[in-house]
Motif scaffolding. Structure first.
Motif, PDB file in Angstrom:
ATOM      1  N   ASP A  15       0.759  -2.438   4.843  1.00  0.00           N
ATOM      2  CA  ASP A  15       2.281  -1.825   3.883  1.00  0.00           C
ATOM      3  C   ASP A  15       2.556  -1.197   4.007  1.00  0.00           C
ATOM      4  O   ASP A  15       3.737   0.269   4.230  1.00  0.00           O
ATOM      5  N   GLU A  16       2.471  -0.191   5.547  1.00  0.00           N
ATOM      6  CA  GLU A  16       2.692   0.903   6.495  1.00  0.00           C
ATOM      7  C   GLU A  16       4.146   0.528   7.321  1.00  0.00           C
ATOM      8  O   GLU A  16       3.497  -0.451   7.749  1.00  0.00           O
ATOM      9  N   ARG A  30       5.892   4.244   3.872  1.00  0.00           N
ATOM     10  CA  ARG A  30       4.557   3.535   2.866  1.00  0.00           C
ATOM     11  C   ARG A  30       4.885   3.191   1.429  1.00  0.00           C
ATOM     12  O   ARG A  30       5.959   3.775   1.106  1.00  0.00           O
ATOM     13  N   ALA A  34       8.974   2.079   2.047  1.00  0.00           N
ATOM     14  CA  ALA A  34       8.422   1.254   3.751  1.00  0.00           C
ATOM     15  C   ALA A  34       9.172  -0.492   3.076  1.00  0.00           C
ATOM     16  O   ALA A  34      10.017  -0.959   4.122  1.00  0.00           O
TER      17      ALA A  34
END
Length: 74
Positions: A15-16, A30, A34
């Motif tokens: 998720d980054e 993030r 992101a």
């Protein structure tokens, strides 16, 4: 006239999103930031977008700043 940004890359890691500039990590995005970045990359200029999210872009006033009395002789 400002040059075009270059040398940026990004990599998705779960998720980054890791954004690097010339091989060095510049920032990590993030969560919702992101996700927005990944959506925007598909619509616009990825180099320009990465320059903006890292804060590494020219503002067009470099010549004026160079001529300021405080900066003369540098």
């Amino acid at each position: 006239m400002a040059g075009r940004p270059e040398g940026f890359e990004f990599e998705e890691r779960g998720d980054e999103v890791v954004v690097s500039h010339h091989g060095r990590r510049a920032t990590v995005l993030r969560g919702s930031r992101a996700q927005e970045f990944l959506e925007d990359v598909e619509r616009g200029d990825p180099q320009e977008l990465m320059a903006r999210v890292t804060g590494n872009y020219r503002r067009g006033n470099e010549r004026q700043a160079r001529e300021h009395p405080r900066n003369r002789g540098r």
